[in-house]
Scaffold this active site. Structure first.
Site, PDB file in Angstrom:
ATOM      1  N   ASP A 168       7.099  76.921  73.116  1.00 35.24           N
ATOM      2  CA  ASP A 168       8.283  77.776  73.147  1.00 35.24           C
ATOM      3  C   ASP A 168       7.882  79.117  73.761  1.00 35.24           C
ATOM      4  O   ASP A 168       6.704  79.479  73.760  1.00 35.24           O
ATOM      5  CB  ASP A 168       8.841  77.999  71.732  1.00 35.24           C
ATOM      6  CG  ASP A 168      10.326  78.317  71.723  1.00 35.24           C
ATOM      7  OD1 ASP A 168      10.718  79.359  72.281  1.00 35.24           O
ATOM      8  OD2 ASP A 168      11.092  77.513  71.173  1.00 35.24           O
ATOM      9  N   ASP A 193       7.105  79.138  79.449  1.00 31.13           N
ATOM     10  CA  ASP A 193       8.378  79.533  80.062  1.00 31.13           C
ATOM     11  C   ASP A 193       8.845  78.328  80.855  1.00 31.13           C
ATOM     12  O   ASP A 193       8.354  78.070  81.952  1.00 31.13           O
ATOM     13  CB  ASP A 193       8.176  80.746  80.971  1.00 31.13           C
ATOM     14  CG  ASP A 193       9.444  81.139  81.727  1.00 31.13           C
ATOM     15  OD1 ASP A 193      10.495  80.487  81.527  1.00 31.13           O
ATOM     16  OD2 ASP A 193       9.389  82.083  82.543  1.00 31.13           O
ATOM     17  N   VAL A 194       9.766  77.554  80.296  1.00 24.30           N
ATOM     18  CA  VAL A 194      10.146  76.292  80.942  1.00 24.30           C
ATOM     19  C   VAL A 194      10.855  76.500  82.269  1.00 24.30           C
ATOM     20  O   VAL A 194      10.998  75.551  83.054  1.00 24.30           O
ATOM     21  CB  VAL A 194      11.021  75.413  80.016  1.00 24.30           C
ATOM     22  CG1 VAL A 194      10.266  75.031  78.753  1.00 24.30           C
ATOM     23  CG2 VAL A 194      12.347  76.088  79.692  1.00 24.30           C
ATOM     24  N   ASN A 215      13.229  69.752  75.436  1.00 24.58           N
ATOM     25  CA  ASN A 215      14.334  70.096  74.546  1.00 24.58           C
ATOM     26  C   ASN A 215      14.809  71.543  74.686  1.00 24.58           C
ATOM     27  O   ASN A 215      15.945  71.844  74.322  1.00 24.58           O
ATOM     28  CB  ASN A 215      13.894  69.832  73.099  1.00 24.58           C
ATOM     29  CG  ASN A 215      14.813  70.452  72.089  1.00 24.58           C
ATOM     30  OD1 ASN A 215      15.949  70.022  71.914  1.00 24.58           O
ATOM     31  ND2 ASN A 215      14.336  71.510  71.422  1.00 24.58           N
ATOM     32  N   TYR A 220      26.653  75.367  81.262  1.00 26.10           N
ATOM     33  CA  TYR A 220      26.046  74.417  80.325  1.00 26.10           C
ATOM     34  C   TYR A 220      26.402  72.983  80.700  1.00 26.10           C
ATOM     35  O   TYR A 220      25.555  72.094  80.710  1.00 26.10           O
ATOM     36  CB  TYR A 220      26.510  74.743  78.911  1.00 26.10           C
ATOM     37  CG  TYR A 220      25.775  74.011  77.829  1.00 26.10           C
ATOM     38  CD1 TYR A 220      24.531  74.447  77.388  1.00 26.10           C
ATOM     39  CD2 TYR A 220      26.314  72.869  77.229  1.00 26.10           C
ATOM     40  CE1 TYR A 220      23.846  73.785  76.379  1.00 26.10           C
ATOM     41  CE2 TYR A 220      25.632  72.199  76.219  1.00 26.10           C
ATOM     42  CZ  TYR A 220      24.402  72.657  75.804  1.00 26.10           C
ATOM     43  OH  TYR A 220      23.723  71.997  74.810  1.00 26.10           O
ATOM     44  N   LYS A 256      23.752  69.854  81.654  1.00 28.32           N
ATOM     45  CA  LYS A 256      23.626  68.645  80.845  1.00 28.32           C
ATOM     46  C   LYS A 256      24.025  67.399  81.634  1.00 28.32           C
ATOM     47  O   LYS A 256      23.464  66.314  81.415  1.00 28.32           O
ATOM     48  CB  LYS A 256      24.433  68.772  79.559  1.00 28.32           C
ATOM     49  CG  LYS A 256      23.899  69.856  78.625  1.00 28.32           C
ATOM     50  CD  LYS A 256      22.409  69.674  78.315  1.00 28.32           C
ATOM     51  CE  LYS A 256      21.865  70.729  77.388  1.00 28.32           C
ATOM     52  NZ  LYS A 256      20.433  70.522  77.055  1.00 28.32           N
ATOM     53  N   THR A 291      22.683  74.857  65.392  1.00 31.28           N
ATOM     54  CA  THR A 291      21.479  75.516  65.891  1.00 31.28           C
ATOM     55  C   THR A 291      21.857  76.906  66.400  1.00 31.28           C
ATOM     56  O   THR A 291      23.042  77.248  66.482  1.00 31.28           O
ATOM     57  CB  THR A 291      20.856  74.717  67.048  1.00 31.28           C
ATOM     58  OG1 THR A 291      21.754  74.778  68.180  1.00 31.28           O
ATOM     59  CG2 THR A 291      20.630  73.256  66.663  1.00 31.28           C
TER      60      THR A 291
END
Length: 250
Positions: free
Chosen positions: A36, A62-63, A89, A155, A159, A190
């Site tokens: 993370d 850092d994705v 994720n 978003y 996805k 979440t």
């Protein structure tokens, strides 16, 4: 697979679905890399795992940066010698009405949710192929990769992309015994959902699922774990719904 313990890398492991998935994998006996950008949260997840007798380590990532994701995979193999599961994720929401869309926010969502998954697929599959590991790559998609909802323009785009990247990668990587699966949660309690709570949308969403309550992260985590098992080897290139019926009831 050998009798050696599996190694699972879980991005977004500092909170939410990522934290619960880290806890479940560790509880089942896997070694876990909690990855993370949030160092404090990630280390807290590691501490929870170790408190319960599990084995884990934190690696900051850092994705949205490929070199950082590649380094995550390399460090995992240096520490544990292998990588069996890559759970891409990490994600963010930043809900904004499309007419008021902030371009910086838009690109940030794309960079984390879409590019971050792409980088994880590429880096993990390269290393799995190099090591000859029959691995599995699991990506967090969403019911909102299929269904529209107000305030989620960027978003939705990410996805939908995760779903098709998962299918495409599965097609190519099957020859190497590497599976790629997308898990599509519904409305999960979440940190991402907070923005929708602020917009007054979360309660309306919750009424459309079984039980009328937000899905808990642990329920999605259990699905991710089940998909990762050898017993689920027939599941490849699929989107596994973990939405408590949201897509059906909507």
């Amino acid at each position: 697979m050998s009798n050696e313990k599996r190694v699972a890398v879980i991005t977004g492991g500092a909170s939410g679905i990522g934290r619960e998935t880290s806890l479940i994998f560790a509880k089942k006996g896997d070694r876990v890399i909690v990855a993370d950008y949030n160092e404090a949260g990630g280390k807290e997840t590691v501490a929870l795992i170790e408190k319960n007798g599990g084995e884990a380590a934190f690696i900051q990532v850092d994705v949205s940066n490929y070199e950082s994701v590649e380094a995550l995979v390399e460090q995992t193999v240096l520490q544990y010698g292998r990588i069996d599961v890559m759970f891409n994720n990490a994600g963010i929401g930043l809900p904004t009405p499309v007419a008021a869309l902030d371009w910086d926010a838009y690109h940030r969502v794309i960079d984390v949710n879409q590019h971050g998954v792409a980088y994880g697929i590429i880096a993990a599959s390269k290393k799995m192929r190099e090591l000859g590991i029959k691995g599995v790559i699991i990506n967090t998609a969403s019911v909102f990769g299929f269904l529209a909802s107000a305030g989620s323009f960027a978003y939705h785009a990410t996805k939908g992309a995760v779903i098709m990247m998962s299918k495409s990668a599965a097609l190519e990587l099957a020859q190497y015994d590497i599976r790629v699966v997308a898990v599509a949660p519904g409305v999960v309690d979440t940190p991402i959902i907070q923005g929708y709570k602020d917009l007054g949308m979360a309660d309306e969403m919750a009424h459309k699922v079984m039980g009328g309550k937000l899905t808990q992260p642990e329920a999605v985590a259990k699905t991710v774990y089940l998909v990762s098992l050898e017993e689920a080897e027939a599941i490849n290139g699929s989107v596994v719904m973990a939405d408590q019926g949201y897509a059906s009831f909507k």
